[in-house]
Design a protein around this motif. Structure first.
Motif, PDB file in Angstrom:
ATOM      1  N   THR A  22     -29.558  -4.146 -47.960  1.00 51.47           N
ATOM      2  CA  THR A  22     -28.396  -4.515 -47.136  1.00 51.47           C
ATOM      3  C   THR A  22     -27.535  -5.592 -47.784  1.00 51.47           C
ATOM      4  N   ASP A  23     -27.958  -6.099 -48.930  1.00 52.56           N
ATOM      5  CA  ASP A  23     -27.228  -7.188 -49.582  1.00 52.56           C
ATOM      6  C   ASP A  23     -26.902  -6.884 -51.042  1.00 52.56           C
ATOM      7  N   TYR A  24     -26.713  -5.597 -51.335  1.00 55.79           N
ATOM      8  CA  TYR A  24     -26.378  -5.231 -52.711  1.00 55.79           C
ATOM      9  C   TYR A  24     -24.949  -5.710 -53.002  1.00 55.79           C
ATOM     10  N   PRO A  25     -24.693  -6.242 -54.193  1.00 59.63           N
ATOM     11  CA  PRO A  25     -23.363  -6.798 -54.484  1.00 59.63           C
ATOM     12  C   PRO A  25     -22.244  -5.768 -54.340  1.00 59.63           C
ATOM     13  N   LEU A  26     -21.198  -6.166 -53.646  1.00 60.76           N
ATOM     14  CA  LEU A  26     -20.007  -5.336 -53.495  1.00 60.76           C
ATOM     15  C   LEU A  26     -19.188  -5.408 -54.773  1.00 60.76           C
ATOM     16  N   PRO A  27     -18.618  -4.285 -55.241  1.00 66.11           N
ATOM     17  CA  PRO A  27     -17.736  -4.373 -56.413  1.00 66.11           C
ATOM     18  C   PRO A  27     -16.638  -5.407 -56.175  1.00 66.11           C
ATOM     19  N   GLN A  28     -16.527  -6.396 -57.079  1.00 62.77           N
ATOM     20  CA  GLN A  28     -15.638  -7.529 -56.861  1.00 62.77           C
ATOM     21  C   GLN A  28     -14.226  -7.293 -57.359  1.00 62.77           C
ATOM     22  N   GLN A  29     -14.074  -6.454 -58.355  1.00 61.52           N
ATOM     23  CA  GLN A  29     -12.756  -6.269 -58.958  1.00 61.52           C
ATOM     24  C   GLN A  29     -12.490  -4.779 -59.161  1.00 61.52           C
ATOM     25  N   VAL A  30     -11.325  -4.349 -58.737  1.00 62.06           N
ATOM     26  CA  VAL A  30     -10.932  -2.953 -58.935  1.00 62.06           C
ATOM     27  C   VAL A  30     -10.249  -2.844 -60.297  1.00 62.06           C
ATOM     28  N   ALA A  76      -6.015   0.292 -58.193  1.00 59.51           N
ATOM     29  CA  ALA A  76      -5.282  -0.333 -59.295  1.00 59.51           C
ATOM     30  C   ALA A  76      -4.893   0.750 -60.286  1.00 59.51           C
ATOM     31  N   PRO A  77      -3.815   1.462 -59.994  1.00 56.68           N
ATOM     32  CA  PRO A  77      -3.424   2.571 -60.876  1.00 56.68           C
ATOM     33  C   PRO A  77      -3.110   2.084 -62.287  1.00 56.68           C
ATOM     34  N   LEU A  78      -3.278   2.972 -63.225  1.00 56.86           N
ATOM     35  CA  LEU A  78      -2.845   2.701 -64.594  1.00 56.86           C
ATOM     36  C   LEU A  78      -1.326   2.653 -64.636  1.00 56.86           C
ATOM     37  N   PRO A  79      -0.744   1.991 -65.636  1.00 61.66           N
ATOM     38  CA  PRO A  79       0.707   2.074 -65.802  1.00 61.66           C
ATOM     39  C   PRO A  79       1.139   3.536 -65.832  1.00 61.66           C
ATOM     40  N   GLU A  80       2.223   3.830 -65.154  1.00 62.63           N
ATOM     41  CA  GLU A  80       2.631   5.222 -64.977  1.00 62.63           C
ATOM     42  C   GLU A  80       2.807   5.917 -66.321  1.00 62.63           C
ATOM     43  N   ARG A  81       2.218   7.099 -66.404  1.00 63.97           N
ATOM     44  CA  ARG A  81       2.356   7.940 -67.596  1.00 63.97           C
ATOM     45  C   ARG A  81       2.716   9.333 -67.132  1.00 63.97           C
ATOM     46  N   TYR A  98     -14.972  12.989 -53.701  1.00 65.61           N
ATOM     47  CA  TYR A  98     -15.069  12.801 -55.149  1.00 65.61           C
ATOM     48  C   TYR A  98     -16.496  13.069 -55.611  1.00 65.61           C
ATOM     49  N   SER A  99     -16.645  13.316 -56.910  1.00 62.54           N
ATOM     50  CA  SER A  99     -17.952  13.376 -57.556  1.00 62.54           C
ATOM     51  C   SER A  99     -17.985  12.293 -58.630  1.00 62.54           C
ATOM     52  N   HIS A 100     -18.790  11.283 -58.377  1.00 60.88           N
ATOM     53  CA  HIS A 100     -18.938  10.141 -59.281  1.00 60.88           C
ATOM     54  C   HIS A 100     -20.237   9.455 -58.909  1.00 60.88           C
ATOM     55  N   LEU A 101     -20.827   8.736 -59.847  1.00 54.96           N
ATOM     56  CA  LEU A 101     -22.118   8.105 -59.612  1.00 54.96           C
ATOM     57  C   LEU A 101     -22.033   6.971 -58.581  1.00 54.96           C
ATOM     58  N   GLU A 102     -23.210   6.669 -57.987  1.00 55.99           N
ATOM     59  CA  GLU A 102     -23.408   5.520 -57.099  1.00 55.99           C
ATOM     60  C   GLU A 102     -22.745   5.697 -55.738  1.00 55.99           C
ATOM     61  N   THR A 103     -23.091   6.793 -55.068  1.00 52.58           N
ATOM     62  CA  THR A 103     -22.463   7.101 -53.775  1.00 52.58           C
ATOM     63  C   THR A 103     -23.350   6.815 -52.566  1.00 52.58           C
ATOM     64  N   TYR A 104     -24.640   6.537 -52.763  1.00 50.78           N
ATOM     65  CA  TYR A 104     -25.483   6.181 -51.624  1.00 50.78           C
ATOM     66  C   TYR A 104     -25.224   4.706 -51.296  1.00 50.78           C
ATOM     67  N   ALA A 105     -24.010   4.404 -50.883  1.00 52.91           N
ATOM     68  CA  ALA A 105     -23.611   3.015 -50.675  1.00 52.91           C
ATOM     69  C   ALA A 105     -22.391   2.958 -49.775  1.00 52.91           C
ATOM     70  N   GLU A 106     -22.145   1.774 -49.204  1.00 49.24           N
ATOM     71  CA  GLU A 106     -20.973   1.605 -48.352  1.00 49.24           C
ATOM     72  C   GLU A 106     -19.676   1.721 -49.142  1.00 49.24           C
ATOM     73  N   TYR A 107     -19.691   1.250 -50.373  1.00 53.51           N
ATOM     74  CA  TYR A 107     -18.483   1.255 -51.204  1.00 53.51           C
ATOM     75  C   TYR A 107     -18.812   1.772 -52.595  1.00 53.51           C
ATOM     76  N   THR A 108     -17.870   2.505 -53.184  1.00 55.38           N
ATOM     77  CA  THR A 108     -18.021   2.993 -54.551  1.00 55.38           C
ATOM     78  C   THR A 108     -16.694   2.819 -55.275  1.00 55.38           C
ATOM     79  N   LEU A 109     -16.777   2.348 -56.510  1.00 56.04           N
ATOM     80  CA  LEU A 109     -15.601   2.218 -57.369  1.00 56.04           C
ATOM     81  C   LEU A 109     -15.459   3.521 -58.159  1.00 56.04           C
ATOM     82  N   VAL A 110     -14.325   4.209 -57.997  1.00 56.73           N
ATOM     83  CA  VAL A 110     -14.177   5.570 -58.526  1.00 56.73           C
ATOM     84  C   VAL A 110     -12.912   5.674 -59.380  1.00 56.73           C
ATOM     85  N   PRO A 111     -12.999   6.291 -60.563  1.00 51.78           N
ATOM     86  CA  PRO A 111     -11.778   6.563 -61.328  1.00 51.78           C
ATOM     87  C   PRO A 111     -10.817   7.403 -60.485  1.00 51.78           C
TER      88      PRO A 111
END
Length: 346
Positions: A22-30, A76-81, A98-111
């Motif tokens: 219940t106290d796993y670190p939340l991703p701090q920076q996008v 945090a989108p990349l500069p427009e291309r 989405y399909s990306h790793l680390e989804t058994y969690a409240e929050y996930t950082l995803v490309p």
């Protein structure tokens, strides 16, 4: 945040293999090009058990899962291309899968290029179910066979009463192939919904929910159905128990597509076994068939379209709470699944 963490690989019953925290670190920076997703659900797939057991090694500790659904809370989108339209596609508060790793969690950082918008008229749980299993089934019946099968030709698909191959059988029919499916007796009702042309019904392994592939002579049945020719395509997610059967069922210049290890990994065999039929074998993975955003969207939009038109039937069998992930893995490994299994994240 709440998360299910693999601190030590092992069986689902091991306290450190699927450790609810219940106290796993939340991703701090996008990071640039990423979005932070507040998950509502995570899909459970057989590949999650391979990560948990260490069959597909990852550095521990890690959050389990690779399929999620929720809303964008920051990005945090990349500069427009010219080749990166994702900034215009998405906004904070939007529903995505989405399909990306680390989804058994409240929050996930995803490309952001991995995110798929949920159609307005589609339940987010249905959209989630379409990701890993739906996309896998799609590439198996549209691409992995390298066009070695054509409409009105026979294919063999194992375990059509549950999981990815329940999807694959329906998609193969949509593509115009003739389908021989296999199922255990306890999943016969669900298997009939896959609309196979022929169904081979197997006994169950004593005390288990999965099929005994020695209970019926599958090779003989396939040869009887195909007038001794065999099949142009075998879609095999079972692995060790069926690999030899698959090789015997393939016809001349046919292809054996082995994509899973439900019964264990396929044992090595000599390439000389392929010579008699000039047969092909491939061991594909999903990431190589959604390697560009264009390919990802092309596949998922076709899958969504089949669902919305009623051509493709989705069955969500069961939901577990996040802290019940170990029970969900045990349920899957015991062969009890007949549809999609979800983790509910509250």
């Amino acid at each position: 945040m709440k998360a299910v963490v693999v601190r030590e690989v092992g069986p689902a019953s091991s306290p450190q293999a699927l450790h609810f925290e219940t106290d796993y670190p939340l991703p701090q920076q996008v990071k640039k090009g990423y979005a932070l997703i507040k998950n509502e659900y995570s899909g459970i797939n057989f590949i999650d058990t391979y990560h948990r057991k260490g069959l597909y090694p990852r550095q521990t500790p890690f959050i389990c899962g690779q399929e999620g659904a929720g809303t964008i809370v920051s990005m945090a989108p990349l500069p427009e291309r010219k080749d990166d339209p994702t900034e215009k596609e998405f906004q904070v508060g939007q529903r995505v899968v989405y399909s990306h790793l680390e989804t058994y969690a409240e929050y996930t950082l995803v490309p952001m290029d991995k995110l798929v918008p949920v159609p307005q008229d589609m339940d987010i749980k249905v959209a989630l179910a379409c990701m890993v299993q739906g996309l896998t089934a799609h590439y198996l019946v549209t691409s992995a066979h390298a066009n070695l099968i054509q409409p009105e030709e026979w294919c063999l698909i194992y375990s059509v009463g549950s999981g990815t191959c329940q999807w694959a059988a329906q998609m193969a029919k949509i593509r115009g192939y003739k389908v021989i499916g296999t199922t255990s007796k306890n999943k016969l009702h669900q298997a009939t919904r896959a609309k196979c042309d022929e169904l081979i019904v197997l006994d169950q392994v004593d005390g288990k929910g999965y099929a005994d592939y020695q209970s019926v002579d599958i090779v003989q049945r396939v040869m009887d159905i195909t007038n001794g020719e065999g099949v142009k395509l075998v879609v095999d997610g079972v692995g060790r128990s069926t690999a030899d059967i698959s090789l015997k069922c393939v016809t001349k210049r046919g292809i054996f597509v082995s994509f899973g290890n439900a019964s264990g990994t396929v044992e090595p065999f000599s390439l000389l076994r392929l010579t008699n039929k000039s047969a092909f074998v491939t061991r594909p993975k999903l990431l190589d068939y959604v390697s560009t955003r264009e390919e990802l969207l092309g596949r998922i939009e076709e899958v969504f379209g089949w669902v919305q038109s009623g051509e493709l039937e989705i069955f969500i069998q069961k939901e577990y709470a996040l802290n019940e992930a170990a029970l969900a893995h045990q349920f899957m490994e015991e062969g009890e699944t007949r549809g999609k299994i979800l983790l509910r994240i509250e």
